[in-house]
Design a protein around this motif. Structure first.
Motif, PDB file in Angstrom:
ATOM      1  N   TYR A 189      31.655  52.274  43.376  1.00  0.00           N
ATOM      2  CA  TYR A 189      30.844  51.155  42.908  1.00  0.00           C
ATOM      3  C   TYR A 189      29.381  51.273  43.354  1.00  0.00           C
ATOM      4  N   ALA A 190      29.016  52.376  43.979  1.00  0.00           N
ATOM      5  CA  ALA A 190      27.684  52.526  44.569  1.00  0.00           C
ATOM      6  C   ALA A 190      26.566  52.276  43.563  1.00  0.00           C
ATOM      7  N   ARG A 191      26.687  52.809  42.371  1.00  0.00           N
ATOM      8  CA  ARG A 191      25.644  52.645  41.356  1.00  0.00           C
ATOM      9  C   ARG A 191      25.475  51.173  40.966  1.00  0.00           C
ATOM     10  N   THR A 192      26.581  50.486  40.773  1.00  0.00           N
ATOM     11  CA  THR A 192      26.526  49.069  40.418  1.00  0.00           C
ATOM     12  C   THR A 192      25.968  48.242  41.562  1.00  0.00           C
ATOM     13  N   LEU A 193      26.367  48.549  42.788  1.00  0.00           N
ATOM     14  CA  LEU A 193      25.849  47.820  43.942  1.00  0.00           C
ATOM     15  C   LEU A 193      24.338  47.983  44.035  1.00  0.00           C
ATOM     16  N   LEU A 194      23.843  49.173  43.804  1.00  0.00           N
ATOM     17  CA  LEU A 194      22.404  49.418  43.844  1.00  0.00           C
ATOM     18  C   LEU A 194      21.698  48.668  42.721  1.00  0.00           C
ATOM     19  N   ARG A 195      22.250  48.743  41.527  1.00  0.00           N
ATOM     20  CA  ARG A 195      21.641  48.103  40.357  1.00  0.00           C
ATOM     21  C   ARG A 195      21.602  46.578  40.461  1.00  0.00           C
ATOM     22  N   THR A 196      22.586  46.005  41.107  1.00  0.00           N
ATOM     23  CA  THR A 196      22.659  44.549  41.214  1.00  0.00           C
ATOM     24  C   THR A 196      22.137  44.023  42.553  1.00  0.00           C
ATOM     25  N   ASN A 197      21.527  44.901  43.335  1.00  0.00           N
ATOM     26  CA  ASN A 197      20.996  44.522  44.644  1.00  0.00           C
ATOM     27  C   ASN A 197      22.089  43.857  45.487  1.00  0.00           C
ATOM     28  N   SER A 198      23.271  44.471  45.476  1.00  0.00           N
ATOM     29  CA  SER A 198      24.417  43.943  46.206  1.00  0.00           C
ATOM     30  C   SER A 198      24.733  44.840  47.394  1.00  0.00           C
ATOM     31  N   LEU A 199      25.434  44.289  48.337  1.00  0.00           N
ATOM     32  CA  LEU A 199      25.754  44.998  49.568  1.00  0.00           C
ATOM     33  C   LEU A 199      27.156  44.598  50.006  1.00  0.00           C
ATOM     34  N   ILE A 200      27.912  45.548  50.519  1.00  0.00           N
ATOM     35  CA  ILE A 200      29.235  45.247  51.072  1.00  0.00           C
ATOM     36  C   ILE A 200      29.112  45.216  52.587  1.00  0.00           C
ATOM     37  N   ILE A 201      29.440  44.075  53.149  1.00  0.00           N
ATOM     38  CA  ILE A 201      29.429  43.932  54.605  1.00  0.00           C
ATOM     39  C   ILE A 201      30.804  44.363  55.099  1.00  0.00           C
ATOM     40  N   PRO A 202      30.862  45.258  56.070  1.00  0.00           N
ATOM     41  CA  PRO A 202      32.169  45.718  56.551  1.00  0.00           C
ATOM     42  C   PRO A 202      32.957  44.587  57.219  1.00  0.00           C
ATOM     43  N   SER A 203      34.250  44.807  57.342  1.00  0.00           N
ATOM     44  CA  SER A 203      35.103  43.837  58.025  1.00  0.00           C
ATOM     45  C   SER A 203      34.514  43.495  59.380  1.00  0.00           C
ATOM     46  N   LEU A 204      34.605  42.241  59.732  1.00  0.00           N
ATOM     47  CA  LEU A 204      34.068  41.694  60.983  1.00  0.00           C
ATOM     48  C   LEU A 204      32.543  41.705  61.030  1.00  0.00           C
ATOM     49  N   GLY A 205      31.896  42.001  59.890  1.00  0.00           N
ATOM     50  CA  GLY A 205      30.438  41.935  59.818  1.00  0.00           C
ATOM     51  C   GLY A 205      29.988  40.483  59.847  1.00  0.00           C
ATOM     52  N   ILE A 206      28.720  40.268  60.117  1.00  0.00           N
ATOM     53  CA  ILE A 206      28.171  38.921  60.222  1.00  0.00           C
ATOM     54  C   ILE A 206      27.289  38.642  59.016  1.00  0.00           C
ATOM     55  N   VAL A 207      27.514  37.484  58.406  1.00  0.00           N
ATOM     56  CA  VAL A 207      26.725  37.047  57.260  1.00  0.00           C
ATOM     57  C   VAL A 207      26.197  35.656  57.570  1.00  0.00           C
ATOM     58  N   ALA A 208      24.890  35.464  57.438  1.00  0.00           N
ATOM     59  CA  ALA A 208      24.301  34.141  57.656  1.00  0.00           C
ATOM     60  C   ALA A 208      24.545  33.287  56.419  1.00  0.00           C
ATOM     61  N   LEU A 209      25.216  32.163  56.600  1.00  0.00           N
ATOM     62  CA  LEU A 209      25.518  31.262  55.498  1.00  0.00           C
ATOM     63  C   LEU A 209      24.710  29.979  55.650  1.00  0.00           C
ATOM     64  N   PRO A 210      24.331  29.368  54.526  1.00  0.00           N
ATOM     65  CA  PRO A 210      23.652  28.072  54.628  1.00  0.00           C
ATOM     66  C   PRO A 210      24.656  26.993  55.006  1.00  0.00           C
ATOM     67  N   SER A 211      24.155  25.887  55.508  1.00  0.00           N
ATOM     68  CA  SER A 211      25.060  24.780  55.786  1.00  0.00           C
ATOM     69  C   SER A 211      25.549  24.225  54.449  1.00  0.00           C
ATOM     70  N   PRO A 212      26.655  23.501  54.445  1.00  0.00           N
ATOM     71  CA  PRO A 212      27.184  22.977  53.174  1.00  0.00           C
ATOM     72  C   PRO A 212      26.206  22.097  52.407  1.00  0.00           C
ATOM     73  N   THR A 213      25.287  21.457  53.099  1.00  0.00           N
ATOM     74  CA  THR A 213      24.338  20.568  52.428  1.00  0.00           C
ATOM     75  C   THR A 213      22.957  21.181  52.266  1.00  0.00           C
ATOM     76  N   ASP A 214      22.727  22.361  52.816  1.00  0.00           N
ATOM     77  CA  ASP A 214      21.411  22.997  52.755  1.00  0.00           C
ATOM     78  C   ASP A 214      21.147  23.547  51.361  1.00  0.00           C
ATOM     79  N   GLN A 215      20.062  23.148  50.752  1.00  0.00           N
ATOM     80  CA  GLN A 215      19.628  23.690  49.467  1.00  0.00           C
ATOM     81  C   GLN A 215      18.207  24.225  49.617  1.00  0.00           C
ATOM     82  N   GLY A 216      17.950  24.842  50.758  1.00  0.00           N
ATOM     83  CA  GLY A 216      16.613  25.332  51.090  1.00  0.00           C
ATOM     84  C   GLY A 216      16.137  26.457  50.198  1.00  0.00           C
TER      85      GLY A 216
END
Length: 80
Positions: free
Chosen positions: A24-51
């Motif tokens: 899927y490397a080509r599609t990930l590059l084309r769509t500006n997507s990234l796969i975070i490995p298992s146990l990776g950290i992703v910053a999420l907005p709060s449920p009410t944050d629409q910043g």
């Protein structure tokens, strides 16, 4: 989740079929997507944050997560 860098983040479950991300490397590059490995950290907005830095497109309603292969196949189908 939307990020101001025009990157989208999808919360998914594990998929053994999508273990080889190179397929899927080509599609990930084309769509500006990234796969975070298992146990990776992703910053999420709060449920009410629409910043301006990151915001929910569709807030998580429960613990359901589509498998990674399903999301990757959808990206392949939608990629320009």
């Amino acid at each position: 989740m939307w990020h101001r860098s025009r990157r989208y983040t999808f919360l998914t479950g594990y998929s053994a079929e999508a273990e080889d991300h190179s397929l899927y490397a080509r599609t990930l590059l084309r769509t500006n997507s990234l796969i975070i490995p298992s146990l990776g950290i992703v910053a999420l907005p709060s449920p009410t944050d629409q910043g301006t830095y990151r915001r929910w497109i569709e807030p998580a309603r429960d613990g359901y997560r589509p498998c990674l292969k399903t999301v990757l196949d959808a990206l392949v189908a939608c990629a320009p």
